[in-house]
Scaffold this active site. Structure first.
Site, short mmCIF file in Angstrom:
data_model
loop_
_atom_site.label_atom_id
_atom_site.label_comp_id
_atom_site.label_asym_id
_atom_site.label_seq_id
_atom_site.Cartn_x
_atom_site.Cartn_y
_atom_site.Cartn_z
N ILE A 159 97.21 1.45 61.55
CA ILE A 159 98.63 1.47 61.20
C ILE A 159 99.35 0.37 61.99
O ILE A 159 99.46 0.45 63.21
CB ILE A 159 99.27 2.83 61.49
CG1 ILE A 159 98.40 3.97 60.92
CG2 ILE A 159 100.68 2.88 60.93
CD1 ILE A 159 98.15 3.89 59.43
N THR A 160 99.85 -0.64 61.31
CA THR A 160 100.51 -1.77 61.96
C THR A 160 101.87 -1.38 62.53
O THR A 160 102.63 -0.65 61.90
CB THR A 160 100.68 -2.93 60.96
OG1 THR A 160 99.41 -3.25 60.38
CG2 THR A 160 101.23 -4.17 61.64
N GLU A 369 95.35 -3.35 52.43
CA GLU A 369 96.20 -3.10 51.25
C GLU A 369 95.44 -3.29 49.94
O GLU A 369 95.95 -3.88 48.99
CB GLU A 369 97.46 -3.96 51.29
CG GLU A 369 98.40 -3.54 52.40
CD GLU A 369 99.78 -4.14 52.27
OE1 GLU A 369 100.32 -4.14 51.17
OE2 GLU A 369 100.29 -4.62 53.30
#
Length: 387
Positions: A159-160, A369
């Site tokens: 999770i960025t 993504e």
């Protein structure tokens, strides 16, 4: 009827200002931050001051309301210099701010969007889990209702932006029960950083985007109020997929910028490096590599800009084009950095040369993504391969 392929004046101005910032502020620090695996709050703050957050958010919520085409141009220019800083901007705008604006209610928008649009605070997108990557429906994190609260248990990873001191919170997809057809019901919640039961850890020893923060999230009886539900119960999976459709535009922009940066590094090096008494750019083997790179970059740019334009026009076909752009731009980046490193020869393997970092940073673009394999599945469905 005529077609105009010129960038709008606003997008051109943004491109020039972001390019200047990337060249003069990001580039001098990129190698050091990569070596130290260090996130830069200073650069993030400066990017916020430059207006790089809140591109597609109306001014009433603190954004600049400029739109998707100038946004992808800005991400492209940052990625042309450094993938880590581009990742911070792309993830925060598309995955962080996006769902809050599109699916949040008025109270949530007014509370969270203003500080996020300035870059003062960052936001995370809690979808991926240890056992739920390409299979986003494999989510195991659960939320159980108890009175006026929901209790979340589970874990997220990759999770960025979620474990920086600047992180304000995360949007989390959870399983909240079963639908009438027996399938899982997914619901998203807003979880502020500092909420009891939420632990955020930074993931280290990455190959790529080493100056961008990648996080693990752990939820243990993490209680959030009913008002923190994003949208309605059961809409979570739709919200996440819609967010990814838009997010692919920014990853495609990162691919395009990476390819452009690698091409420029290779062309410059090939003109300066001499072998057999002349610049290696004059050798057909290298000249043709550079020519192929230039052609593919131009094709990728046209595909991405069209997808972004369709998104701005709110035309549903942008979803197919965003998948195509993400797939193509990320794979063009792969081919360009590979050939650029080959042109650099042995020097390309040394950290002294920027192409070494580009070679590492590119690799995630074909995974994050939507992997290239999943995107081919998505595209094949759009074109009618499956009934």
């Amino acid at each position: 009827m005529s077609l105009n392929y010129d960038l709008p004046e606003e997008a051109t101005m943004i491109r020039d200002s972001v390019r200047d910032f990337a060249e003069n502020v990001i580039k001098p620090k990129a190698k050091e931050l990569d070596d130290k695996e260090e996130f830069s709050p200073e650069i993030t703050k400066q990017m916020g001051e430059l207006g790089l957050f809140g591109f597609c958010i109306p001014e009433e919520y603190g954004g600049n309301g400029i739109g998707y085409l100038p946004y992808v141009v800005a991400v492209e220019e940052i990625a042309r210099i450094d993938g880590s800083q581009a990742a911070t901007v792309a993830a925060h705008n598309s995955l962080g701010i996006g769902p809050l604006y599109i699916f949040g209610n008025e109270e949530q928008k007014k509370k969270y969007l203003p500080p996020l649009c300035t870059g003062e605070k960052l936001w995370g997108f809690g979808l991926t889990e240890p056992d739920a990557g390409s299979d986003a429906g494999g989510t195991k994190t659960k939320a159980t209702k108890e009175g006026s609260e929901w209790i979340i248990n589970g874990a997220k990873n990759f999770i960025t932006n979620a474990s920086t001191d600047a992180c304000l919170g995360v949007t989390v997809q959870t399983v909240t029960g079963k639908r009438p057809d027996g399938k899982k019901e997914y619901t998203c919640f807003i979880v502020e950083r500092g909420t009891p039961g939420l632990e955020c850890k930074t993931m280290h020893e990455k190959m790529m985007w080493r100056a961008s923060v990648t996080s693990e999230l752990f939820f243990e009886d993490c209680r959030v109020p009913e008002k923190n539900m994003l949208g309605k119960q059961g809409e979570g999976f739709h919200q996440m997929l819609d967010t990814l459709d838009r997010g692919r535009l920014s990853i495609a922009a990162m691919g395009l910028g990476c390819a452009q940066g690698a091409y420029e590094l290779a062309l410059k090096y090939a003109k300066e490096r001499r072998q057999f008494g002349k610049p290696i750019s004059t050798f057909q083997a290298n000249a043709f590599k550079l020519a192929d790179m230039a052609v593919e970059i131009e094709a990728a740019k046209n595909l991405l800009y069209k997808a972004a334009w369709l998104c701005e026009q709110k035309r549903n076909e942008y979803k197919k084009l965003s998948a195509m752009a993400k797939l193509y731009c990320s794979e063009v980046a792969h081919r360009c950095v590979n050939q650029a490193l080959q042109i650099h020869g042995g020097y390309g393997l040394m950290k002294e040369y920027d192409i070494e970092r580009f070679y590492r940073d590119q690799r995630l673009l074909e995974i994050g993504e939507g992997t290239s394999e999943i995107l081919r599945l998505v595209i094949s469905r759009y074109i009618g391969c499956y009934e």
